[in-house]
Design a protein around this motif. Structure first.
Motif, PDB file in Angstrom:
ATOM      1  N   ILE A 229      30.166 -92.311 -65.696  1.00 27.69           N
ATOM      2  CA  ILE A 229      28.641 -93.074 -65.989  1.00 27.69           C
ATOM      3  C   ILE A 229      27.622 -92.009 -65.589  1.00 27.69           C
ATOM      4  N   LEU A 230      26.998 -91.671 -66.349  1.00 24.68           N
ATOM      5  CA  LEU A 230      25.760 -90.976 -65.825  1.00 24.68           C
ATOM      6  C   LEU A 230      24.519 -91.995 -65.919  1.00 24.68           C
ATOM      7  N   VAL A 231      23.942 -92.067 -64.633  1.00 28.89           N
ATOM      8  CA  VAL A 231      22.837 -92.865 -64.284  1.00 28.89           C
ATOM      9  C   VAL A 231      21.715 -92.070 -63.927  1.00 28.89           C
ATOM     10  N   ARG A 232      20.575 -92.075 -64.670  1.00 24.80           N
ATOM     11  CA  ARG A 232      19.226 -91.670 -64.201  1.00 24.80           C
ATOM     12  C   ARG A 232      18.769 -92.416 -63.168  1.00 24.80           C
ATOM     13  N   HIS A 233      17.939 -91.627 -62.197  1.00 23.47           N
ATOM     14  CA  HIS A 233      17.452 -92.521 -61.102  1.00 23.47           C
ATOM     15  C   HIS A 233      16.374 -93.504 -61.671  1.00 23.47           C
ATOM     16  N   GLY A 234      15.991 -94.757 -61.129  1.00 27.44           N
ATOM     17  CA  GLY A 234      14.838 -95.509 -61.419  1.00 27.44           C
ATOM     18  C   GLY A 234      13.483 -94.801 -61.663  1.00 27.44           C
TER      19      GLY A 234
ATOM     20  N   GLY B 225      10.924 -98.988 -60.244  1.00 28.60           N
ATOM     21  CA  GLY B 225      12.251 -98.195 -60.138  1.00 28.60           C
ATOM     22  C   GLY B 225      13.256 -98.732 -59.416  1.00 28.60           C
ATOM     23  N   ARG B 226      12.795 -99.756 -58.274  1.00 28.79           N
ATOM     24  CA  ARG B 226      14.269-100.153 -57.468  1.00 28.79           C
ATOM     25  C   ARG B 226      14.636-101.383 -58.267  1.00 28.79           C
TER      26      ARG B 226
ATOM     27  N   ARG C  72      15.140 -89.679 -54.860  1.00 30.37           N
ATOM     28  CA  ARG C  72      14.938 -90.977 -55.648  1.00 30.37           C
ATOM     29  C   ARG C  72      16.359 -91.068 -56.334  1.00 30.37           C
ATOM     30  N   CYS C  73      17.242 -90.144 -56.354  1.00 36.86           N
ATOM     31  CA  CYS C  73      18.586 -90.280 -56.848  1.00 36.86           C
ATOM     32  C   CYS C  73      19.631 -91.126 -55.696  1.00 36.86           C
ATOM     33  N   GLN C  74      19.387 -90.578 -54.687  1.00 40.28           N
ATOM     34  CA  GLN C  74      20.046 -91.241 -53.453  1.00 40.28           C
ATOM     35  C   GLN C  74      19.576 -92.689 -53.108  1.00 40.28           C
ATOM     36  N   GLU C  75      18.538 -92.867 -53.471  1.00 41.56           N
ATOM     37  CA  GLU C  75      18.015 -94.475 -53.513  1.00 41.56           C
ATOM     38  C   GLU C  75      18.590 -95.126 -54.643  1.00 41.56           C
ATOM     39  N   THR C  76      18.651 -94.688 -55.794  1.00 37.14           N
ATOM     40  CA  THR C  76      19.457 -95.235 -57.047  1.00 37.14           C
ATOM     41  C   THR C  76      20.695 -95.468 -56.804  1.00 37.14           C
TER      42      THR C  76
END
Length: 230
Positions: A5-10, A33-34, A59-63
């Motif tokens: 599953i590929l997720v782009r950051h918010g 984004g959150r 931003r990716c670690q937060e997502t």
């Protein structure tokens, strides 16, 4: 093989202001984004995720954290530098509207395989290191968790587009035809004979069918009956 599953950051503060953030420090998710990342976490809550791997950028670690908060038994999201943003070199931190006037811009749009950002990375190099990382993690998750394993990679727009282009058998020069929105979900299964792309750029919808696992056999002529929801 396992299912990716590929997720782009918010959405970030830079996205909202039209800046090319690149690898700059301190670029965080904004409130939108959150909320986007939390919704993606809710969509994935019904899927037992074997692991989450993230770009090292904030931003990716937060997502990734917002996804993990809605999972059970997945304690943390290790980072992989090979999933980080493209190194845009001297383009980093500039307004997209200004970059659109640069001589290199049309090549980025139509011939990205030949692009080397001034003082930065080539787009072909970005694709090569990110696809290699995805394949490496996919094999590791399958070895540790079995062929039904589902795992998540949280990364960036151009990186995810390049991974999807590879999975689709597209030349990198065509990858700008793919759209990857903030916090969107794309799904790839690397089968024994070829990758199968199950979704691109989804922002809503039930994902519980992923808990049933993927078929590793031949493609169904005519399209088949689709996935079964638990």
């Amino acid at each position: 093989m396992a299912t990716l599953i590929l997720v782009r950051h918010g959405r970030t503060t830079a996205n909202a202001s039209g800046l090319l953030a690149g690898r700059a420090d301190g670029v965080s998710l904004d409130q939108v984004g959150r909320e986007q990342a939390a919704l993606t976490g809710d969509r994935l809550a019904s899927v037992p995720v074997a692991g989450v791997v993230s770009s090292p950028l904030e931003r990716c670690q937060e997502t990734a954290q917002l996804i993990l908060e809605r999972q059970t038994g997945t304690p943390h999201a290790p980072v992989d530098p090979d999933l980080t943003e493209c190194d845009y070199g001297q383009w980093q931190g500039r307004k997209l509207r200004d970059l659109a006037t640069e001589e290199l811009w049309p090549m980025v749009q139509t011939q990205p395989s030949a692009v080397v950002f001034p003082g930065g990375e080539s787009m072909a190099g970005m694709q090569a290191r990110s696809v290699a990382a995805i394949r490496r993690h996919d094999a590791a998750f399958e070895a540790a968790n079995g062929r039904e394993a589902v795992w998540v990679a949280v990364s960036h727009g151009d990186v995810i587009k390049s991974i999807l282009a590879d999975a689709l058998g597209m030349h990198l020069d065509l990858f700008q035809r793919i759209n990857v929105s903030p916090a969107s979900v794309s799904i790839v299964h690397y089968g024994a004979s070829r990758p199968s792309v199950y979704a691109i750029n989804t922002e809503a919808g039930d994902l519980s069918w992923l808990s049933n696992g993927m078929s590793s056999g031949d493609a169904a002529v005519g399209g088949g009956a689709g996935q079964k929801t638990p």
